[in-house]
Design an enzyme around this catalytic site. Structure first.
Site, mmCIF file in Angstrom:
data_model
loop_
_atom_site.group_PDB
_atom_site.id
_atom_site.type_symbol
_atom_site.label_atom_id
_atom_site.label_comp_id
_atom_site.label_asym_id
_atom_site.label_seq_id
_atom_site.Cartn_x
_atom_site.Cartn_y
_atom_site.Cartn_z
ATOM 1 N N HIS A 150 1.941 1.900 -3.266
ATOM 2 C CA HIS A 150 0.985 2.820 -3.880
ATOM 3 C C HIS A 150 1.479 4.255 -3.907
ATOM 4 O O HIS A 150 0.727 5.166 -4.229
ATOM 5 C CB HIS A 150 -0.372 2.729 -3.167
ATOM 6 C CG HIS A 150 -1.035 1.387 -3.330
ATOM 7 N ND1 HIS A 150 -2.275 1.108 -2.813
ATOM 8 C CD2 HIS A 150 -0.626 0.249 -3.954
ATOM 9 C CE1 HIS A 150 -2.602 -0.160 -3.114
ATOM 10 N NE2 HIS A 150 -1.613 -0.692 -3.795
ATOM 11 N N ASP A 201 0.857 -1.195 0.000
ATOM 12 C CA ASP A 201 0.000 0.000 0.000
ATOM 13 C C ASP A 201 0.889 1.239 0.000
ATOM 14 O O ASP A 201 2.022 1.179 -0.470
ATOM 15 C CB ASP A 201 -0.976 -0.069 1.186
ATOM 16 C CG ASP A 201 -2.275 0.670 0.890
ATOM 17 O OD1 ASP A 201 -2.204 1.866 0.570
ATOM 18 O OD2 ASP A 201 -3.355 0.065 0.968
#
Ligand SMILES: *[C@@H]1O[C@H](CO)[C@@H](O)[C@H](O)[C@H]1NC(C)=O
Ligand SMILES: *[C@@H]1O[C@H](CO)[C@@H](O)[C@H](O)[C@H]1NC(C)=O
Ligand SMILES: *[C@@H]1O[C@H](CO)[C@@H](O)[C@H](O)[C@H]1NC(C)=O
Ligand SMILES: *[C@@H]1O[C@H](CO)[C@@H](O)[C@H](O)[C@H]1NC(C)=O
Ligand SMILES: *[C@@H]1O[C@H](CO)[C@@H](O)[C@H](O)[C@H]1NC(C)=O
Length: 403
Positions: A251, A228
């Site tokens: 991310h 993430d």
């Protein structure tokens, strides 16, 4: 609250039943009194739970009248939920030196809150030592429900600093957290540096460092690769500086998601500088939920970033969230500057995507010296830049061109 009281009741019983007072050792090279967890019942080997021993050690260090250092020595120490709570009497800083490896219990039922280790309501803590915090997320990631199940519990964060002002963490490795790797919440004057954080690129919600409700936080010299965000900046933050972060897989570096909950507060003053993003889904990102409460995010700078095969290099996404389509976000984004951002992008998306809110269009967005080309070997072009409800000012070099 009941839960924590419970832990201290158990602790009290443990102290009574052993009936032995441990005598802390003086460190040879430092002036601080050393409180070694093995003196308080912790056992290396990774089989016996050392959580209570660690809490007992902390309580002794915390209540010391002299400079105190809590040591987790070489070896593997298994632990379930651990709370290190203040206020303390020991002079600042209280050092927590992790030389060995802390390994989380893989049984989710031992985590009654949404963290594994919490350091809270104490000023002047320094966590360091070159050791490792291993969340053993690989055993439980399959239970991560994301947004699919309503009110699904979040997997525990490996390390939370909650209301720990004037504190810092440096020279620590994190691996495979269950939830986020670490969180800085409601802290003022906090430094995060020299961390190495790794989890597989497909592990769910394993953000590297999350910061919320905090003021004057510096994050520097991190290497983060997770499933993430490498660094995520939540609501209520003022004056944050993020520098020299190498991110990927993951991310990217993100402000948000903002506006999911009712009582969030503004983000004011975030600078992300001198970072490198490699193979991440986003580079510089601001994301806010649809149908959000009214909120402001302003004075934001992303500069001197190097990108290598990033899917969304520069992105403001105010159309975030799986529900409530058609209800715009009410997070007012203003005074945002993207400058000196260069490198390569994957070809599926535009280099610049500004999807601002129809209710509160973005104000004062500038883009200066942007130079983003398709990654070598990509068979195609980037999609054209897209700017919705934003009138950005473009300066200097623009490759690809403006919106
Ligand atoms: C931390 O600092 C903030 C801002 O100065 C203050 O409001 C808060 O009470 C402090 N918290 C603790 C636990 O000292
Ligand atoms: C954070 O680091 C800077 C140097 O980089 C130092 O001046 C400052 O005192 C540190 N702050 C804390 C809270 O440790
Ligand atoms: C963060 O870094 C800035 C600039 O280097 C410095 O002025 C500030 O004191 C630092 N903040 C903390 C909490 O150390
Ligand atoms: C970060 O700053 C250093 C020193 O100024 C520089 O050598 C390096 O290239 C910079 N990295 C990025 C990603 O801008
Ligand atoms: C770029 O990233 C994509 C995934 O986003 C991957 O499929 C592709 O192989 C990467 N290309 C290079 C040259 O690394």
């Amino acid at each position: 609250m009941e839960i924590k009281a419970g832990i201290f009741v158990i602790l009290g019983i443990a102290l009574l039943s052993t009936g032995v007072e441990c005598i802390p050792r003086r460190g040879l090279s430092s002036a601080a009194t050393v409180f070694d967890i093995t003196q308080f019942g912790a056992k290396p080997g990774g089989k016996k739970d050392s959580a209570l021993a660690m809490i007992r050690t902390w309580n002794k260090a915390c209540k010391s009248t002299e400079a105190a250092k809590m040591v987790i020595p070489a070896g593997k120490f298994l632990a379930g939920e651990v709370v290190f709570q203040g206020p303390c009497t020991a002079p600042k800083p209280i050092v927590i030196e992790i030389r060995g490896t802390l390994v989380a219990d893989s049984d989710l039922s031992v985590f009654t809150s949404n963290y594994w280790i919490s350091i809270e309501h104490v000023a002047g803590v320094e966590v360091t030592g070159g050791g490792t915090i291993n969340g053993r997320g690989e055993d439980v990631w399959k239970f991560d429900a994301g947004e699919k199940i309503k009110n699904a519990p979040l997997l525990p964060v490996s390390l939370v600093f909650q209301a720990a002002n004037h504190s810092k963490i440096h020279d620590i490795k994190f691996v495979n957290s269950k939830g986020f790797h670490m969180k800085v919440s409601d802290c003022t004057d906090f430094n995060v540096s020299k961390l190495h954080i790794t989890a597989p690129g497909d592990s769910p919600n394993t953000d590297g460092v999350h910061i919320s409700g905090s003021t004057n936080v510096n994050v520097t010299d991190l290497v983060v690769g997770t499933g993430d965000d490498c660094v995520s900046i939540g609501d209520g933050n003022t004056n944050l500086l993020v520098t020299k972060v190498t991110c990927g897989p993951g991310h990217g570096i993100s402000i948000g998601s903002l506006g999911k909950r009712e009582r969030e507060t503004d983000v004011n003053g975030v600078t992300v500088r001198n970072c490198t993003l490699i193979g991440t889904t986003n580079g510089a990102r601001i994301k806010t939920y649809r149908a959000s409460p009214q909120l402001k995010a302003s004075r934001i700078i992303f500069e001197d970033l190097i990108l290598d095969n990033v899917t969304n290099p520069i992105i403001i996404d105010q159309d975030y969230g799986s529900k409530k389509k058609g209800q715009p976000s009410k997070v007012a984004i203003s005074n945002v500057h993207f400058r000196n951002i260069r490198g390569t992008a994957a070809i599926r998306k535009p280099a610049i995507t500004l999807t601002c809110s129809a209710a509160v269009p973005c104000k004062g967005v500038t883009l200066a010296n942007i130079d983003i080309v398709p990654v070598e070997g990509a068979d195609g072009k980037l999609k054209p830049n897209s700017c919705l409800n934003a009138k950005p000012v473009f300066k200097g070099k623009q490759n690809p061109g403006a919106c």
